[in-house]
Design a protein around this motif. Structure first.
Motif, short mmCIF file in Angstrom:
data_model
loop_
_atom_site.label_atom_id
_atom_site.label_comp_id
_atom_site.label_asym_id
_atom_site.label_seq_id
_atom_site.Cartn_x
_atom_site.Cartn_y
_atom_site.Cartn_z
N ARG A 19 16.56 56.16 7.10
CA ARG A 19 15.27 55.89 7.74
C ARG A 19 15.38 55.85 9.26
O ARG A 19 14.37 55.74 9.94
CB ARG A 19 14.67 54.59 7.21
CG ARG A 19 14.37 54.63 5.71
CD ARG A 19 13.53 53.43 5.27
NE ARG A 19 14.14 52.16 5.56
CZ ARG A 19 15.08 51.57 4.81
NH1 ARG A 19 15.52 52.18 3.71
NH2 ARG A 19 15.56 50.39 5.13
N ASN A 20 16.62 55.94 9.80
CA ASN A 20 16.76 56.02 11.26
C ASN A 20 16.20 57.33 11.79
O ASN A 20 15.69 57.39 12.91
CB ASN A 20 18.24 55.92 11.66
CG ASN A 20 18.83 54.55 11.40
OD1 ASN A 20 18.17 53.66 10.88
ND2 ASN A 20 20.09 54.39 11.75
N ASN A 21 16.35 58.40 11.00
CA ASN A 21 15.94 59.74 11.42
C ASN A 21 15.19 60.44 10.28
O ASN A 21 15.63 61.48 9.78
CB ASN A 21 17.16 60.57 11.83
CG ASN A 21 17.87 60.00 13.04
OD1 ASN A 21 17.39 60.12 14.16
ND2 ASN A 21 19.01 59.37 12.82
N PRO A 22 14.06 59.88 9.85
CA PRO A 22 13.40 60.40 8.65
C PRO A 22 12.88 61.83 8.80
O PRO A 22 12.91 62.60 7.83
CB PRO A 22 12.24 59.42 8.43
CG PRO A 22 12.02 58.76 9.75
CD PRO A 22 13.36 58.71 10.40
N THR A 23 12.43 62.21 9.98
CA THR A 23 11.92 63.57 10.16
C THR A 23 13.04 64.58 10.03
O THR A 23 12.89 65.63 9.38
CB THR A 23 11.23 63.70 11.53
OG1 THR A 23 10.20 62.72 11.63
CG2 THR A 23 10.63 65.08 11.71
N GLU A 24 14.21 64.28 10.63
CA GLU A 24 15.35 65.19 10.54
C GLU A 24 15.87 65.28 9.11
O GLU A 24 16.26 66.36 8.64
CB GLU A 24 16.45 64.73 11.49
CG GLU A 24 16.12 64.90 12.95
CD GLU A 24 15.31 63.74 13.52
OE1 GLU A 24 14.86 62.87 12.72
OE2 GLU A 24 15.12 63.69 14.74
N VAL A 25 15.91 64.14 8.41
CA VAL A 25 16.32 64.16 7.00
C VAL A 25 15.38 65.02 6.19
O VAL A 25 15.80 65.84 5.36
CB VAL A 25 16.37 62.72 6.43
CG1 VAL A 25 16.55 62.74 4.92
CG2 VAL A 25 17.50 61.93 7.09
N PHE B 15 9.04 61.10 1.19
CA PHE B 15 9.74 60.36 2.24
C PHE B 15 11.04 59.80 1.67
O PHE B 15 11.05 59.19 0.59
CB PHE B 15 8.86 59.22 2.74
CG PHE B 15 9.52 58.33 3.76
CD1 PHE B 15 9.64 58.74 5.07
CD2 PHE B 15 10.02 57.08 3.40
CE1 PHE B 15 10.25 57.92 6.02
CE2 PHE B 15 10.62 56.27 4.33
CZ PHE B 15 10.75 56.69 5.65
N ALA B 16 12.14 60.01 2.39
CA ALA B 16 13.44 59.51 1.94
C ALA B 16 13.55 58.03 2.25
O ALA B 16 13.73 57.64 3.41
CB ALA B 16 14.56 60.29 2.63
N VAL B 17 13.43 57.19 1.23
CA VAL B 17 13.47 55.75 1.46
C VAL B 17 14.89 55.23 1.63
O VAL B 17 15.13 54.26 2.35
CB VAL B 17 12.73 54.97 0.34
CG1 VAL B 17 11.24 55.10 0.50
CG2 VAL B 17 13.15 55.42 -1.04
N PHE B 18 15.86 55.87 0.97
CA PHE B 18 17.27 55.50 1.14
C PHE B 18 18.13 56.54 0.44
O PHE B 18 17.65 57.35 -0.35
CB PHE B 18 17.58 54.10 0.57
CG PHE B 18 17.04 53.87 -0.81
CD1 PHE B 18 17.68 54.38 -1.93
CD2 PHE B 18 15.88 53.14 -0.99
CE1 PHE B 18 17.17 54.17 -3.20
CE2 PHE B 18 15.36 52.92 -2.26
CZ PHE B 18 16.01 53.44 -3.37
N GLY B 19 19.41 56.52 0.76
CA GLY B 19 20.37 57.36 0.07
C GLY B 19 21.27 56.51 -0.81
O GLY B 19 21.23 55.27 -0.77
N LEU C 258 5.49 57.99 9.17
CA LEU C 258 4.89 58.16 7.85
C LEU C 258 3.55 58.88 7.94
O LEU C 258 3.24 59.74 7.11
CB LEU C 258 4.73 56.80 7.17
CG LEU C 258 6.02 56.17 6.64
CD1 LEU C 258 5.81 54.72 6.29
CD2 LEU C 258 6.55 56.94 5.44
N HIS C 259 2.76 58.55 8.94
CA HIS C 259 1.49 59.26 9.14
C HIS C 259 1.75 60.75 9.32
O HIS C 259 1.06 61.58 8.73
CB HIS C 259 0.76 58.70 10.37
CG HIS C 259 -0.05 57.48 10.08
ND1 HIS C 259 -1.29 57.53 9.50
CD2 HIS C 259 0.21 56.16 10.28
CE1 HIS C 259 -1.77 56.30 9.36
NE2 HIS C 259 -0.87 55.45 9.83
#
Length: 279
Positions: free
Chosen positions: A167-173, A184-188, A271-272
């Protein structure tokens, strides 16, 4: 392929490991499954050994057996085994090298995109999609599914660790694993066999009296219980050659300054942009 479960500790021993010898609660009903749950620990070092064939399918079957709100099934998972992708994810998650080490890395998604597509294909507007409740349900669904997968993995002698730093870099993930809007990647989750260096002691938790309230919320004993837990966590840190730390210091360190959020303070805006309106 059947794999023997880890040795099941008796109740008193398992409870002492989880809470400390001076805070062992009375043992209630007990079995090997409960012993397995209490033996959980996060592992941050992995052997390169491949997992048995179709392990992923077993873990997903366990995950899909978790509760899901109204059977909406608003979660998905991406199984990452490509070394280059794992290396990139490790970098995005604050350089956590165990992501590269583990043979299987699972990216768990709060995913309303599937149901959004369902509505489009059926010519129906799903009016609840933009609301915070829908995102919350999706995130909870993903967490419940992932925890089922963790228990299944540990029953097979595998180890795991959750990676919230995605979640530090959600757009890149999202770009790296090709997420559509509304996912949305909530965690790995790292999955693999623990290395000798990665094997970890069961970490003590707060005493049950600090988290369980009977009929009404009562925090009157909280300072005493917290002080006792701080002492246990300080001893845990010393045993493992870690910097002196208590739970109180840990909480203040992680929650005292916005900088500790590593960019997650901008999560609502992100998130938006990723298709969650959060009304």
């Amino acid at each position: 392929m059947d794999i023997a479960q880890p040795h099941a500790l008796p109740a008193a021993e398992a409870l002492a490991l989880r809470y400390g010898a001076d805070q062992v609660p009375p043992a209630g009903p007990w079995n090997a499954h409960i012993a397995l749950l209490l033996s959980h620990r996060s592992v941050r070092g992995y052997q390169p050994d491949a997992l048995p064939a179709d392990t992923l399918r077993t873990l997903i079957a366990a995950a899909q057996s978790a509760a899901t709100s109204s059977n909406l099934q608003t979660w998905s998972v991406i199984a990452v085994t490509d070394p280059d992708k794992k290396a990139r994810l490790a970098t995005l998650a604050n350089h956590q090298n165990h992501i590269e080490q583990c043979p299987l890395f699972l990216v768990w998604l709060a995913d309303i995109s599937r149901n959004r597509r369902l509505g489009e294909q059926e010519g129906v507007t799903l009016e609840t999609l933009p609301y915070q409740e829908t995102f919350l349900v999706a995130a909870i669904d993903a967490a419940l599914a992932a925890q089922n997968a963790v228990v299944a993995a540990e029953s097979l002698g595998l180890s795991t660790v959750y990676i919230g730093a995605l979640r530090n870099n959600p757009t890149e993930v999202a770009k790296l694993v090709g997420l559509p809007p509304g996912a949305f990647a909530v965690f790995g989750l790292c999955v693999g066999y623990a290395s000798a260096a990665g094997a970890a002691e069961v970490k003590p938790r707060l005493a049950q009296d600090a988290v369980v309230h009977h009929d009404v919320y009562d925090a009157s004993r909280e300072p005493v219980l917290r002080a006792a837990y701080d002492a246990r966590m300080a001893a845990f840190s010393l045993r493992h050659g870690m910097a002196f730390d208590t739970w109180t210091r840990r909480v203040i360190g992680r929650m005292g300054k916005i900088t500790a959020m590593s960019g997650r303070d901008k999560l609502v805006a992100t998130l938006h942009a990723m298709g969650f309106s959060l009304r």
